[in-house]
Scaffold this motif. Structure first.
Motif, PDB file in Angstrom:
ATOM      1  N   ILE A  83       0.819  -1.444   0.147  1.00  0.00           N
ATOM      2  CA  ILE A  83       0.140  -0.173   0.037  1.00  0.00           C
ATOM      3  C   ILE A  83       0.798   1.315   0.215  1.00  0.00           C
ATOM      4  O   ILE A  83       1.730   1.466   0.833  1.00  0.00           O
ATOM      5  N   ILE A  84       0.596   1.981  -1.031  1.00  0.00           N
ATOM      6  CA  ILE A  84       1.594   3.336  -1.080  1.00  0.00           C
ATOM      7  C   ILE A  84       0.481   4.489  -0.849  1.00  0.00           C
ATOM      8  O   ILE A  84       1.071   5.755  -0.899  1.00  0.00           O
ATOM      9  N   SER A  85      -0.973   4.505  -0.755  1.00  0.00           N
ATOM     10  CA  SER A  85      -1.822   5.580  -0.702  1.00  0.00           C
ATOM     11  C   SER A  85      -3.023   4.799   0.248  1.00  0.00           C
ATOM     12  O   SER A  85      -3.804   3.903  -0.372  1.00  0.00           O
ATOM     13  N   ILE A  86      -3.295   5.184   1.476  1.00  0.00           N
ATOM     14  CA  ILE A  86      -4.296   4.946   2.364  1.00  0.00           C
ATOM     15  C   ILE A  86      -5.440   5.116   1.578  1.00  0.00           C
ATOM     16  O   ILE A  86      -5.619   6.308   1.261  1.00  0.00           O
ATOM     17  N   ASN A  87      -6.482   4.316   1.513  1.00  0.00           N
ATOM     18  CA  ASN A  87      -7.839   4.776   0.985  1.00  0.00           C
ATOM     19  C   ASN A  87      -7.671   5.209  -0.556  1.00  0.00           C
ATOM     20  O   ASN A  87      -8.602   5.978  -0.851  1.00  0.00           O
ATOM     21  N   GLY A  88      -6.612   4.514  -1.079  1.00  0.00           N
ATOM     22  CA  GLY A  88      -6.130   5.158  -2.510  1.00  0.00           C
ATOM     23  C   GLY A  88      -7.214   4.410  -3.436  1.00  0.00           C
ATOM     24  O   GLY A  88      -8.258   3.836  -3.186  1.00  0.00           O
ATOM     25  N   GLU A  89      -6.540   4.455  -4.710  1.00  0.00           N
ATOM     26  CA  GLU A  89      -7.543   3.582  -5.901  1.00  0.00           C
ATOM     27  C   GLU A  89      -7.903   2.193  -5.749  1.00  0.00           C
ATOM     28  O   GLU A  89      -6.687   1.648  -5.079  1.00  0.00           O
ATOM     29  N   PRO A  90      -8.887   1.661  -5.991  1.00  0.00           N
ATOM     30  CA  PRO A  90      -9.305   0.439  -5.535  1.00  0.00           C
ATOM     31  C   PRO A  90      -8.535  -0.458  -6.560  1.00  0.00           C
ATOM     32  O   PRO A  90      -8.187  -0.045  -7.597  1.00  0.00           O
ATOM     33  N   MET A 124      -8.092  -4.587  -2.166  1.00  0.00           N
ATOM     34  CA  MET A 124      -7.674  -3.602  -1.543  1.00  0.00           C
ATOM     35  C   MET A 124      -7.701  -2.315  -2.052  1.00  0.00           C
ATOM     36  O   MET A 124      -8.043  -2.193  -3.137  1.00  0.00           O
ATOM     37  N   LYS A 125      -7.008  -1.254  -1.367  1.00  0.00           N
ATOM     38  CA  LYS A 125      -6.842   0.078  -1.937  1.00  0.00           C
ATOM     39  C   LYS A 125      -5.593   0.698  -1.918  1.00  0.00           C
ATOM     40  O   LYS A 125      -5.072   0.242  -0.848  1.00  0.00           O
ATOM     41  N   GLY A 126      -5.326   1.295  -2.769  1.00  0.00           N
ATOM     42  CA  GLY A 126      -3.837   2.080  -2.856  1.00  0.00           C
ATOM     43  C   GLY A 126      -2.715   1.276  -3.038  1.00  0.00           C
ATOM     44  O   GLY A 126      -1.623   1.676  -2.694  1.00  0.00           O
ATOM     45  N   CYS A 127      -2.884   0.183  -3.527  1.00  0.00           N
ATOM     46  CA  CYS A 127      -1.756  -0.727  -4.138  1.00  0.00           C
ATOM     47  C   CYS A 127      -0.746  -0.004  -4.971  1.00  0.00           C
ATOM     48  O   CYS A 127      -1.188   0.593  -5.792  1.00  0.00           O
ATOM     49  N   TYR A 128       0.570  -0.464  -4.907  1.00  0.00           N
ATOM     50  CA  TYR A 128       1.622   0.051  -5.653  1.00  0.00           C
ATOM     51  C   TYR A 128       1.377  -0.042  -7.355  1.00  0.00           C
ATOM     52  O   TYR A 128       1.419   0.949  -7.893  1.00  0.00           O
TER      53      TYR A 128
END
Length: 309
Positions: free
Chosen positions: A162-169, A174-178
């Motif tokens: 995860i590089i962005s909490i609550n990032g892109e699905p 999950m969300k915020g994956c690299y």
């Protein structure tokens, strides 16, 4: 001379070659990945090529480098996003039954990492990370000269850190994956969003965008600079956690060569802790299409070739 027949199974092509224990390549070729009756057609293709190879070479076994998350212990494909009806395929058992040869299976990026260590740019290095930036992000780790697999063979899925909490699905759930930020497909999406165009009807590719970057198109340059930040964010995390001697970056965007890799190196030096800047080499794989095949060959022939590692 002992030899292995090797296959690199991807979503678009299946590459194949015979490789001997010194790393010499014979009879390289590639064929489009089947689009229907996937499992049976892949087995028939491998069987046909293996039988032909056995006519002119003394084949020790078959090595398969494959896209997807693989269960190498049980010889099956756990998850594949790139080939329909490929997930769950017990490829080792099916190919062994069809060819009467022993078969070893490995994930394509891990195999490529092994290949680069055996005969490529990372030769003699004991601490290596390789990532590929494509539709998603694949990765492999070698530490202390050995492939890192983890308890269930799932180690090193850097594409899903995860590089962005609550990032892109992400399709993984999950969300915020690299890979939602640093894959080539993410790069295309980022440009299309910034340029307010639909990506697929317009057939935008990474190469299309990079051509605009070279022409100094303002939108393309802005997107590219942000994309490099995303890529390097992951590399810094990898360097700080794994401390590799070398990080290899493969995949479509890496084909930009020195222009791309020099930008990555420069930005890495600005973002990583000083001690990691000094001890982390970043480069592009040197074997190209042969990396995965070389790694598959190494798996089959490793009892003898290990002496040259």
């Amino acid at each position: 001379m002992r030899k292995a027949i090797c296959f690199d199974v991807g979503g678009t092509f299946i590459k194949h070659a015979v490789i001997d224990e010194e790393g010499k390549v014979y009879d390289f070729g590639k064929t489009p990945t089947p689009k229907a009756n996937i499992r049976s057609e892949i087995v028939l293709l491998i069987q046909s090529i293996a039988n032909k190879s056995k006519e002119t070479h003394l084949i020790e076994g078959i090595g398969i480098s494959s896209c997807g998350i693989v269960d190498k212990k049980n010889g099956r494909i756990l998850v594949s996003a790139n080939i329909p009806d490929y997930s769950g395929f017990e490829i080792v058992r099916e190919v062994e039954n069809a060819t009467d040869l022993s078969v070893l299976l490995e994930n394509d990026v891990r195999a490529a990492c092994l290949g680069e260590r055996w005969k490529g740019i990372a030769k003699k290095s004991d601490h290596i990370v390789m990532i590929t930036l494509g539709t998603g992000i694949g990765s492999g780790i070698i530490a202390n000269g050995k492939l890192v697999e983890g308890e269930h063979g799932l180690a090193g899925e850097f594409g899903h850190m995860i590089i962005s909490i609550n990032g892109e699905p992400c399709p993984c759930g999950m969300k915020g994956c690299y890979e939602r930020y640093a894959s080539t497909s993410a790069f295309i999406s980022q440009y299309c969003h910034a340029a307010n165009i639909a990506p697929y009807p317009n057939k935008i590719s990474g190469e299309t965008i990079m051509e605009l970057v070279r022409k100094r198109d303002s939108i393309a340059v802005s997107v590219y600079e942000q994309y490099l930040e995303y890529v390097v964010t992951g590399l810094v995390n990898i360097a700080h956690s794994i401390n590799p001697e070398i990080i290899l970056i493969g995949g479509g965007i890496s084909e930009q060569g020195e222009h791309f890799i020099s930008s990555i190196r420069s930005l890495f030096k600005k973002r990583a802790m000083k001690v990691y800047q000094d001890y982390t080499r970043i480069d592009i794989p040197s074997l190209g299409n042969l990396s995965g095949l070389a790694g598959a060959g190494y798996l089959v022939l490793s009892q003898d070739v290990m002496k040259g590692m």
